[in-house]
Design a protein around this motif. Structure first.
Motif, mmCIF file in Angstrom:
data_model
loop_
_atom_site.group_PDB
_atom_site.id
_atom_site.type_symbol
_atom_site.label_atom_id
_atom_site.label_comp_id
_atom_site.label_asym_id
_atom_site.label_seq_id
_atom_site.Cartn_x
_atom_site.Cartn_y
_atom_site.Cartn_z
ATOM 1 N N ASP A 67 0.875 -1.175 0.000
ATOM 2 C CA ASP A 67 0.000 0.000 0.000
ATOM 3 C C ASP A 67 0.909 1.220 0.000
ATOM 4 O O ASP A 67 1.617 1.470 0.976
ATOM 5 C CB ASP A 67 -0.882 -0.048 1.254
ATOM 6 C CG ASP A 67 -1.810 1.151 1.364
ATOM 7 O OD1 ASP A 67 -1.349 2.294 1.216
ATOM 8 O OD2 ASP A 67 -3.011 0.932 1.627
ATOM 9 N N VAL A 68 0.929 1.935 -1.124
ATOM 10 C CA VAL A 68 1.901 3.026 -1.298
ATOM 11 C C VAL A 68 1.181 4.325 -1.626
ATOM 12 O O VAL A 68 0.403 4.382 -2.579
ATOM 13 C CB VAL A 68 2.898 2.673 -2.439
ATOM 14 C CG1 VAL A 68 3.842 3.842 -2.704
ATOM 15 C CG2 VAL A 68 3.694 1.416 -2.097
ATOM 16 N N LEU A 69 1.433 5.338 -0.830
ATOM 17 C CA LEU A 69 0.851 6.662 -1.080
ATOM 18 C C LEU A 69 1.932 7.577 -1.650
ATOM 19 O O LEU A 69 2.968 7.794 -1.019
ATOM 20 C CB LEU A 69 0.308 7.255 0.226
ATOM 21 C CG LEU A 69 -0.230 8.682 0.125
ATOM 22 C CD1 LEU A 69 -1.517 8.731 -0.702
ATOM 23 C CD2 LEU A 69 -0.489 9.276 1.515
ATOM 24 N N LEU A 70 1.673 8.085 -2.855
ATOM 25 C CA LEU A 70 2.603 9.021 -3.484
ATOM 26 C C LEU A 70 2.122 10.437 -3.207
ATOM 27 O O LEU A 70 0.980 10.768 -3.529
ATOM 28 C CB LEU A 70 2.575 8.846 -5.005
ATOM 29 C CG LEU A 70 3.279 7.665 -5.641
ATOM 30 C CD1 LEU A 70 3.047 7.705 -7.153
ATOM 31 C CD2 LEU A 70 4.756 7.768 -5.350
ATOM 32 N N ILE A 71 2.982 11.254 -2.625
ATOM 33 C CA ILE A 71 2.632 12.667 -2.444
ATOM 34 C C ILE A 71 3.163 13.404 -3.668
ATOM 35 O O ILE A 71 4.384 13.475 -3.869
ATOM 36 C CB ILE A 71 3.284 13.268 -1.177
ATOM 37 C CG1 ILE A 71 3.153 12.330 0.023
ATOM 38 C CG2 ILE A 71 2.752 14.676 -0.910
ATOM 39 C CD1 ILE A 71 1.953 12.464 0.861
ATOM 40 N N PHE A 83 2.277 3.612 -13.048
ATOM 41 C CA PHE A 83 1.771 2.454 -12.302
ATOM 42 C C PHE A 83 0.377 2.042 -12.753
ATOM 43 O O PHE A 83 -0.258 1.195 -12.149
ATOM 44 C CB PHE A 83 1.816 2.753 -10.788
ATOM 45 C CG PHE A 83 3.228 2.966 -10.324
ATOM 46 C CD1 PHE A 83 4.033 1.887 -10.007
ATOM 47 C CD2 PHE A 83 3.782 4.241 -10.285
ATOM 48 C CE1 PHE A 83 5.367 2.071 -9.640
ATOM 49 C CE2 PHE A 83 5.104 4.440 -9.913
ATOM 50 C CZ PHE A 83 5.902 3.343 -9.585
ATOM 51 N N ASP A 84 -0.068 2.655 -13.842
ATOM 52 C CA ASP A 84 -1.389 2.367 -14.387
ATOM 53 C C ASP A 84 -1.260 1.294 -15.476
ATOM 54 O O ASP A 84 -0.176 1.056 -15.999
ATOM 55 C CB ASP A 84 -1.924 3.666 -15.011
ATOM 56 C CG ASP A 84 -3.434 3.750 -14.911
ATOM 57 O OD1 ASP A 84 -4.062 2.723 -14.591
ATOM 58 O OD2 ASP A 84 -3.959 4.848 -15.167
ATOM 59 N N ARG A 85 -2.383 0.700 -15.867
ATOM 60 C CA ARG A 85 -2.364 -0.219 -17.010
ATOM 61 C C ARG A 85 -2.293 0.592 -18.304
ATOM 62 O O ARG A 85 -2.670 1.752 -18.346
ATOM 63 C CB ARG A 85 -3.651 -1.071 -17.016
ATOM 64 C CG ARG A 85 -3.780 -2.038 -15.854
ATOM 65 C CD ARG A 85 -2.821 -3.199 -15.959
ATOM 66 N NE ARG A 85 -2.965 -3.987 -17.177
ATOM 67 C CZ ARG A 85 -3.783 -5.032 -17.305
ATOM 68 N NH1 ARG A 85 -4.511 -5.433 -16.292
ATOM 69 N NH2 ARG A 85 -3.850 -5.689 -18.450
ATOM 70 N N LEU A 111 2.643 -4.187 -8.979
ATOM 71 C CA LEU A 111 3.523 -4.154 -7.814
ATOM 72 C C LEU A 111 2.786 -3.896 -6.507
ATOM 73 O O LEU A 111 3.033 -4.555 -5.497
ATOM 74 C CB LEU A 111 4.580 -3.054 -7.993
ATOM 75 C CG LEU A 111 5.777 -3.376 -8.866
ATOM 76 C CD1 LEU A 111 6.636 -2.123 -9.032
ATOM 77 C CD2 LEU A 111 6.603 -4.499 -8.255
ATOM 78 N N ALA A 112 1.938 -2.873 -6.520
ATOM 79 C CA ALA A 112 1.343 -2.414 -5.259
ATOM 80 C C ALA A 112 0.065 -1.652 -5.549
ATOM 81 O O ALA A 112 -0.215 -1.289 -6.691
ATOM 82 C CB ALA A 112 2.335 -1.490 -4.546
ATOM 83 N N GLU A 113 -0.708 -1.416 -4.486
ATOM 84 C CA GLU A 113 -1.850 -0.505 -4.597
ATOM 85 C C GLU A 113 -1.274 0.897 -4.469
ATOM 86 O O GLU A 113 -0.666 1.220 -3.447
ATOM 87 C CB GLU A 113 -2.804 -0.703 -3.415
ATOM 88 C CG GLU A 113 -3.251 -2.114 -3.202
ATOM 89 C CD GLU A 113 -4.646 -2.306 -3.743
ATOM 90 O OE1 GLU A 113 -5.348 -1.298 -3.914
ATOM 91 O OE2 GLU A 113 -5.015 -3.457 -4.000
ATOM 92 N N ILE A 114 -1.444 1.699 -5.522
ATOM 93 C CA ILE A 114 -0.869 3.048 -5.489
ATOM 94 C C ILE A 114 -1.974 4.081 -5.229
ATOM 95 O O ILE A 114 -2.990 4.090 -5.931
ATOM 96 C CB ILE A 114 -0.172 3.384 -6.830
ATOM 97 C CG1 ILE A 114 0.903 2.341 -7.164
ATOM 98 C CG2 ILE A 114 0.404 4.804 -6.805
ATOM 99 C CD1 ILE A 114 2.191 2.438 -6.409
ATOM 100 N N TYR A 115 -1.770 4.882 -4.219
ATOM 101 C CA TYR A 115 -2.705 5.983 -3.913
ATOM 102 C C TYR A 115 -1.936 7.283 -4.063
ATOM 103 O O TYR A 115 -0.711 7.296 -3.963
ATOM 104 C CB TYR A 115 -3.220 5.847 -2.475
ATOM 105 C CG TYR A 115 -3.936 4.546 -2.246
ATOM 106 C CD1 TYR A 115 -5.314 4.448 -2.441
ATOM 107 C CD2 TYR A 115 -3.236 3.399 -1.849
ATOM 108 C CE1 TYR A 115 -5.967 3.236 -2.251
ATOM 109 C CE2 TYR A 115 -3.878 2.195 -1.658
ATOM 110 C CZ TYR A 115 -5.249 2.116 -1.859
ATOM 111 O OH TYR A 115 -5.884 0.919 -1.683
#
Ligand code: UTP
Length: 319
Positions: A67-71, A83-85, A111-115
């Protein structure tokens, strides 16, 4: 460094859960890499054929964090697209039977759930991390700076997560620098850690941090590496942090508030390979090292590199 199983649901001996979320602050202006970073986020600069940010997300997932949150900030949303299809591209590669490239294109999205969330103004690292509160809540979480990563087979994060679950406090990571170079880094003052943590890795107790000291004023040669595992109460400390150096809300100052109030602060001394892609020299060194180690490109690249180093062309201007 000891390796630990990367099970996100694992609880440590204390019964405290390990952090299962990561925050990647990537809203900065990247001035050290201008003009390349005028329109392209530094997190998307390629290291061989993958953007820096992919190595960082892979480092998190390897440690059991998915679970990864990108600021992000203005002009940086293209980071999220990586990180999208890409169904159109995937269909083309499938049609051509190019399964290798197809897998490489699909990998980031698996890879991960990207928020994501946006830091509207670049008011400092502490300020950026503060935006993670609604996503993270009161649980511990990892912070991975978006321009630095460590070698895949010399992981750092698993030991940091384990240590944080045991102390419940703040966990940092340090690397040794040449004493003459302390003015480029945040430098720590430390004392020996409690023996109960010696099974995890090389652990020290942190008694203070000094920003970019002159060599004669530096308390050690241990520099802060861009990885943190923080307890949820950091958000309250960030709210109470006044603008510090450069007028920015510094994460270091928020951690110092917690330390002064009795929160334990420890660090792992990392002796593996660290790649710093935040400025041109470190970036070039990273690209060369990773390219030289790649199974597919390495042999040919190394051969060329040796020839280049031994040639007149490598001697620089004036030759
Ligand atoms: P840096 O100090 O490396 O700043 O920030 P920067 O803007 O990325 O690069 P330079 O120094 O101008 O070349 C450390 C990390 O904190 C993030 C950055 O994106 C970087 O990953 N950051 C910094 C934010 O997200 N927001 C900020 O307001 C400041």
């Amino acid at each position: 460094m000891s390796e630990h199983s990367a099970n996100p649901s694992a609880t440590a001996a204390t019964g405290r859960p390990r952090a299962v979320k990561a925050v990647i602050p990537a809203a900065g202006l990247a001035t050290r890499f201008l003009p390349a970073t005028k329109a392209v986020p530094k997190e998307l600069l390629p290291v061989v054929d993958r953007p820096v940010l992919q190595y960082i997300v892979e480092e998190a997932t390897q440690a059991g964090i998915n679970d990864v949150l990108l600021i992000t900030g203005r002009g940086k949303t293209s980071m999220v697209d990586h990180f999208d299809r890409r169904p159109d591209l995937e269909a083309k590669l499938e049609e051509k039977g190019d399964t290798e490239r197809l897998a490489a294109v699909q990998r980031p999205s698996e890879l991960a759930e990207i928020y994501t969330c946006r830091q509207p103004e670049q008011l400092g690292l502490g300020h950026a991390v503060g935006y993670a509160e609604s996503h993270v809540g009161d649980q511990p979480f990892a912070v991975l700076l978006g321009d630095e990563f460590v070698k895949m087979d010399e992981p750092l994060l698993p030991a940091m997560l384990e240590l944080q679950a045991r102390t419940g406090g703040v966990v940092l990571a340090f690397f040794e620098v040449d004493p003459a170079d302390t003015k480029r880094y945040g430098i720590a003052s430390v004392e020996p850690a409690e023996p109960e943590f010696s099974d995890i890795a090389e652990v020290v107790k942190v008694t203070g941090l000094v920003e970019k000291p002159k060599p004669e004023e530096a308390p050690s040669n241990l520099a802060v590496l861009g990885r943190y595992v923080l307890p949820g109460k950091i958000f309250d400390a960030i709210r109470r942090t006044e603008p510090g150096s450069g007028g920015e809300i510094q994460l270091t100052d928020a951690m110092e508030i917690l330390r002064n109030e009795g929160t334990p602060v420890h660090a792992i001394v990392y002796r593996g390979t660290r790649y710093d892609t935040g400025m041109p020299l470190g970036y070039l060194q990273t690209v060369v090292q990773i390219a030289a180690e790649r199974e597919d490109l390495g042999p040919e690249f190394r051969k060329w590199l040796v020839e280049f180093v031994n040639s007149d062309a490598s001697a620089g201007p004036g030759r």
